[in-house]
Motif scaffolding. Sequence first.
Motif, PDB file in Angstrom:
ATOM      1  N   VAL A  98       0.845  -1.190   0.000  1.00  7.59           N
ATOM      2  CA  VAL A  98       0.000   0.000   0.000  1.00  7.59           C
ATOM      3  C   VAL A  98       0.883   1.243   0.000  1.00  7.59           C
ATOM      4  O   VAL A  98       1.960   1.266   0.604  1.00  7.59           O
ATOM      5  CB  VAL A  98      -0.947   0.003   1.220  1.00  7.59           C
ATOM      6  N   THR A  99       0.433   2.274  -0.697  1.00  4.49           N
ATOM      7  CA  THR A  99       1.210   3.507  -0.787  1.00  4.49           C
ATOM      8  C   THR A  99       0.475   4.649  -0.102  1.00  4.49           C
ATOM      9  O   THR A  99      -0.747   4.613   0.079  1.00  4.49           O
ATOM     10  CB  THR A  99       1.464   3.897  -2.251  1.00  4.49           C
ATOM     11  N   ALA A 100       1.224   5.674   0.236  1.00  3.91           N
ATOM     12  CA  ALA A 100       0.616   6.862   0.832  1.00  3.91           C
ATOM     13  C   ALA A 100      -0.372   7.501  -0.137  1.00  3.91           C
ATOM     14  O   ALA A 100      -1.429   8.004   0.275  1.00  3.91           O
ATOM     15  CB  ALA A 100       1.701   7.861   1.222  1.00  3.91           C
ATOM     16  N   ASP A 101      -0.059   7.469  -1.428  1.00  8.51           N
ATOM     17  CA  ASP A 101      -0.968   8.043  -2.420  1.00  8.51           C
ATOM     18  C   ASP A 101      -2.296   7.297  -2.445  1.00  8.51           C
ATOM     19  O   ASP A 101      -3.366   7.913  -2.542  1.00  8.51           O
ATOM     20  CB  ASP A 101      -0.317   8.006  -3.804  1.00  8.51           C
ATOM     21  N   GLU A 102      -2.258   5.969  -2.351  1.00 18.92           N
ATOM     22  CA  GLU A 102      -3.499   5.197  -2.322  1.00 18.92           C
ATOM     23  C   GLU A 102      -4.328   5.541  -1.090  1.00 18.92           C
ATOM     24  O   GLU A 102      -5.558   5.695  -1.174  1.00 18.92           O
ATOM     25  CB  GLU A 102      -3.185   3.701  -2.342  1.00 18.92           C
ATOM     26  N   ARG A 125     -18.952   3.670  -3.052  1.00 16.84           N
ATOM     27  CA  ARG A 125     -17.973   3.941  -4.099  1.00 16.84           C
ATOM     28  C   ARG A 125     -16.874   2.887  -4.017  1.00 16.84           C
ATOM     29  O   ARG A 125     -16.505   2.442  -2.926  1.00 16.84           O
ATOM     30  CB  ARG A 125     -17.379   5.339  -3.926  1.00 16.84           C
ATOM     31  N   VAL A 126     -16.351   2.510  -5.158  1.00 16.31           N
ATOM     32  CA  VAL A 126     -15.319   1.475  -5.230  1.00 16.31           C
ATOM     33  C   VAL A 126     -14.052   2.070  -5.820  1.00 16.31           C
ATOM     34  O   VAL A 126     -14.090   2.723  -6.867  1.00 16.31           O
ATOM     35  CB  VAL A 126     -15.786   0.283  -6.084  1.00 16.31           C
ATOM     36  N   LEU A 127     -12.940   1.850  -5.138  1.00 17.95           N
ATOM     37  CA  LEU A 127     -11.634   2.241  -5.659  1.00 17.95           C
ATOM     38  C   LEU A 127     -10.798   0.986  -5.868  1.00 17.95           C
ATOM     39  O   LEU A 127     -10.696   0.145  -4.970  1.00 17.95           O
ATOM     40  CB  LEU A 127     -10.905   3.163  -4.679  1.00 17.95           C
ATOM     41  N   ASP A 128     -10.220   0.855  -7.039  1.00 11.17           N
ATOM     42  CA  ASP A 128      -9.292  -0.244  -7.310  1.00 11.17           C
ATOM     43  C   ASP A 128      -7.875   0.279  -7.113  1.00 11.17           C
ATOM     44  O   ASP A 128      -7.375   1.073  -7.916  1.00 11.17           O
ATOM     45  CB  ASP A 128      -9.484  -0.770  -8.731  1.00 11.17           C
ATOM     46  N   LEU A 129      -7.255  -0.156  -6.029  1.00 16.93           N
ATOM     47  CA  LEU A 129      -5.918   0.311  -5.661  1.00 16.93           C
ATOM     48  C   LEU A 129      -5.010  -0.909  -5.552  1.00 16.93           C
ATOM     49  O   LEU A 129      -5.112  -1.685  -4.603  1.00 16.93           O
ATOM     50  CB  LEU A 129      -5.978   1.074  -4.335  1.00 16.93           C
ATOM     51  N   PRO A 130      -4.119  -1.125  -6.500  1.00 15.66           N
ATOM     52  CA  PRO A 130      -3.379  -2.389  -6.579  1.00 15.66           C
ATOM     53  C   PRO A 130      -2.487  -2.680  -5.380  1.00 15.66           C
ATOM     54  O   PRO A 130      -2.348  -3.842  -4.979  1.00 15.66           O
ATOM     55  CB  PRO A 130      -2.560  -2.251  -7.865  1.00 15.66           C
ATOM     56  N   GLY A 131      -1.875  -1.662  -4.802  1.00 21.90           N
ATOM     57  CA  GLY A 131      -1.037  -1.916  -3.630  1.00 21.90           C
ATOM     58  C   GLY A 131      -1.854  -2.366  -2.443  1.00 21.90           C
ATOM     59  O   GLY A 131      -1.511  -3.339  -1.754  1.00 21.90           O
ATOM     60  N   LEU A 132      -2.957  -1.685  -2.194  1.00 22.18           N
ATOM     61  CA  LEU A 132      -3.841  -2.029  -1.083  1.00 22.18           C
ATOM     62  C   LEU A 132      -4.558  -3.353  -1.332  1.00 22.18           C
ATOM     63  O   LEU A 132      -4.928  -4.060  -0.395  1.00 22.18           O
ATOM     64  CB  LEU A 132      -4.846  -0.898  -0.862  1.00 22.18           C
TER      65      LEU A 132
END
Length: 234
Positions: A108-112, A171-178
């Motif tokens: 996971v990243t800070a941006d995510e 709402r759905v977010l696709d965040l690859p790191g998370l």
Amino acid sequence: MIIAAVPVKDLENAKQRLVSILTPAERGELVRAMLRDVLKALATAAPDLVWVVTREPAVAAIARTLGAEPLTEAENRGHTAAVAFAQAEASSRGASVFLTVPGDVPRVTADELTQLVAAAIPGKPVFVPSRSGHGTNGVALAPPDTMTLRFGEPSFKNHLAAARRLGLTPRVLDLPGLALDIDAPDDLVTLLDQDTSTETGQLLHRWLNTSGQTEVRSRLASIAANPRPTGPLR
């Protein structure tokens, strides 16, 4: 005020799906490395408070070292109860946004995390699915008591349905790191393929490359050569 909560189980019971390839000591080392990666990302994203929900002294010590605050449970009652405990505490402190992520998402990243918080507005809870699409790896609620959260497969689908029943618009977010939580042997292989930058990735590569970790190296190499499909997760 934005509050983030990271539930972490007792180290001795951590990562039971990895018992076939890692010893208890190795699993504990893995959990500690993953938690440090998650807390470093949260520290950069900079919510007002970061809680680590745990009753494990070693985990609480890691939390304090990285600027988080241990939120102590009376007993380990599982992921859902830990999140509910943190939600209630966040509400009592007047938080405007409640964010929860697991402690086993080292990429996971800070941006995510910033994206997840920014997407949370009243009436629109935000959910991040796990890599399998069955689990829920991130939630942001504004306010914290917007809805009850229940984890355990297939929690992602269940959370969306529960939100809609309450008249909310999820709402759905696709965040690859998370999305990549480390639960099963194949997840370790995926992490090895993708990552050398995190503490967890470096730990796995060290196990593969250090002569003193011959047994771990052979087990991971065997899995990498014969990957199995990843099943439903959180």
